[in-house]
Design a protein around this motif. Structure first.
Motif, mmCIF file in Angstrom:
data_model
loop_
_atom_site.group_PDB
_atom_site.id
_atom_site.type_symbol
_atom_site.label_atom_id
_atom_site.label_comp_id
_atom_site.label_asym_id
_atom_site.label_seq_id
_atom_site.Cartn_x
_atom_site.Cartn_y
_atom_site.Cartn_z
ATOM 1 N N LYS A 43 0.815 -1.120 -0.055
ATOM 2 C CA LYS A 43 -0.185 -0.179 -0.030
ATOM 3 C C LYS A 43 1.137 1.348 -0.198
ATOM 4 N N ILE A 44 0.339 2.176 -0.622
ATOM 5 C CA ILE A 44 1.131 3.678 -0.438
ATOM 6 C C ILE A 44 0.309 4.369 0.876
ATOM 7 N N LYS A 45 1.231 4.578 1.813
ATOM 8 C CA LYS A 45 0.746 4.922 3.060
ATOM 9 C C LYS A 45 0.852 6.089 3.607
ATOM 10 N N GLU A 46 2.327 6.548 3.422
ATOM 11 C CA GLU A 46 2.968 7.639 3.870
ATOM 12 C C GLU A 46 2.437 9.080 2.896
ATOM 13 N N ALA A 47 2.167 10.041 3.645
ATOM 14 C CA ALA A 47 1.449 11.396 3.143
ATOM 15 C C ALA A 47 2.491 11.791 1.994
ATOM 16 N N PHE A 48 3.655 11.892 2.138
ATOM 17 C CA PHE A 48 4.457 12.597 1.424
ATOM 18 C C PHE A 48 4.401 11.814 0.236
ATOM 19 N N TYR A 49 4.495 10.430 -0.012
ATOM 20 C CA TYR A 49 4.489 9.677 -1.193
ATOM 21 C C TYR A 49 3.016 9.807 -1.993
ATOM 22 N N ILE A 50 1.993 9.850 -0.959
ATOM 23 C CA ILE A 50 0.654 9.994 -1.701
ATOM 24 C C ILE A 50 0.618 11.164 -2.405
ATOM 25 N N ASP A 51 1.234 12.579 -1.933
ATOM 26 C CA ASP A 51 1.237 13.672 -2.476
ATOM 27 C C ASP A 51 1.861 13.761 -3.706
ATOM 28 N N GLY A 52 3.026 13.044 -3.558
ATOM 29 C CA GLY A 52 4.023 13.078 -4.933
ATOM 30 C C GLY A 52 3.224 12.124 -6.058
ATOM 31 N N ILE A 53 2.896 11.130 -5.628
ATOM 32 C CA ILE A 53 2.232 10.301 -6.643
ATOM 33 C C ILE A 53 0.944 10.711 -7.337
ATOM 34 N N ARG A 54 0.157 11.697 -6.522
ATOM 35 C CA ARG A 54 -1.142 12.225 -6.932
ATOM 36 C C ARG A 54 -0.829 13.294 -7.948
ATOM 37 N N GLU A 55 0.556 14.100 -7.695
ATOM 38 C CA GLU A 55 0.757 15.266 -8.403
ATOM 39 C C GLU A 55 1.249 14.690 -10.079
ATOM 40 N N TYR A 56 2.025 13.765 -9.779
ATOM 41 C CA TYR A 56 2.463 12.961 -11.193
ATOM 42 C C TYR A 56 1.446 12.466 -12.054
ATOM 43 N N ARG A 57 0.369 12.117 -11.310
ATOM 44 C CA ARG A 57 -0.948 11.238 -11.967
ATOM 45 C C ARG A 57 -1.435 12.313 -12.620
ATOM 46 N N LYS A 58 -1.847 13.607 -11.834
ATOM 47 C CA LYS A 58 -2.489 14.814 -12.226
ATOM 48 C C LYS A 58 -1.716 15.275 -13.476
ATOM 49 N N ARG A 59 -0.609 15.386 -13.351
ATOM 50 C CA ARG A 59 0.406 15.962 -14.759
ATOM 51 C C ARG A 59 0.127 14.985 -16.005
ATOM 52 N N LEU A 60 0.100 13.726 -15.635
ATOM 53 C CA LEU A 60 -0.090 12.706 -16.479
ATOM 54 C C LEU A 60 -1.295 12.675 -17.372
#
Ligand SMILES: C[S@@+](CC[C@H](N)C(=O)[O-])C[C@H]1O[C@@H](n2cnc3c(N)ncnc32)[C@H](O)[C@@H]1O
Length: 159
Positions: free
Chosen positions: A10-27
């Protein structure tokens, strides 16, 4: 072509969740990227080899059950082939011409990935010889996919 990341952990840590969300948004303007996570089998930190192997096989079953005939499989594996970002872009373009409908990128859990899943893989991709935590591997992957699409489209991206 659709794209899917299958992360055993699972992706649990907030700072990973935020970074992954940002790149998915850019993609999003370039590609549809699904994220499936949390296929991990619960085992104790003191688990012996046989128990770890059984858990890996069960995780492998869950991954393989997600794949059909029209799915390509790229396994993220420290011992796989390394690519430059330009090679990743070329690789994605080539896969897009394969006649298949989805590229799946699999990231293993704490104990890696079962050999059956690696055998089913169309490609074993290593970011580097360094070992990253699975959450960071998902983050690196989303950034590298974004970078690849910028290269494919010939659009500028900060180096
Ligand atoms: C903590 S690592 C697992 C380490 C495990 N001992 C192994 O050898 O695979 C979790 C997952 O992140 C991904 N990963 C970590 N480092 C990587 C790298 N340098 N290149 C590609 N994938 C990596 C792999 O999918 C790996 O299964």
């Amino acid at each position: 072509m659709k794209y899917r990341i299958i992360s055993v952990g699972k992706i649990k840590e907030a700072f990973y969740i935020d970074g992954i969300r940002e790149y998915r948004k850019r993609l999003a303007p370039y590609a549809s990227l699904e994220l499936v996570e949390g296929l991990e089998e619960k085992i104790s930190p003191q688990a012996r080899k046989a128990e770890i192997a059984r858990a890996l096989e069960k995780e492998g079953d869950k991954i393989l059950a997600l794949l059909g005939d029209r799915d390509l499989l790229v396994v993220l594996d420290i011992k796989g082939q390394q690519m430059t970002s330009e090679e990743v872009a070329y690789f994605i373009e080539k896969m897009n011409l394969s006649g298949k409908s989805r590229i799946n990128f699999v990231i293993g859990g704490a104990n890696g990935i079962s050999s059956r899943v690696k055998k089913r893989a169309d490609y074993l991709w290593s970011f580097s010889p360094l070992t990253f935590p699975h959450q960071m591997a998902v983050l690196i992957l989303t950034e590298q996919l974004y970078r690849a699409f910028k290269i494919i489209k010939g659009e500028p991206y900060h180096k």
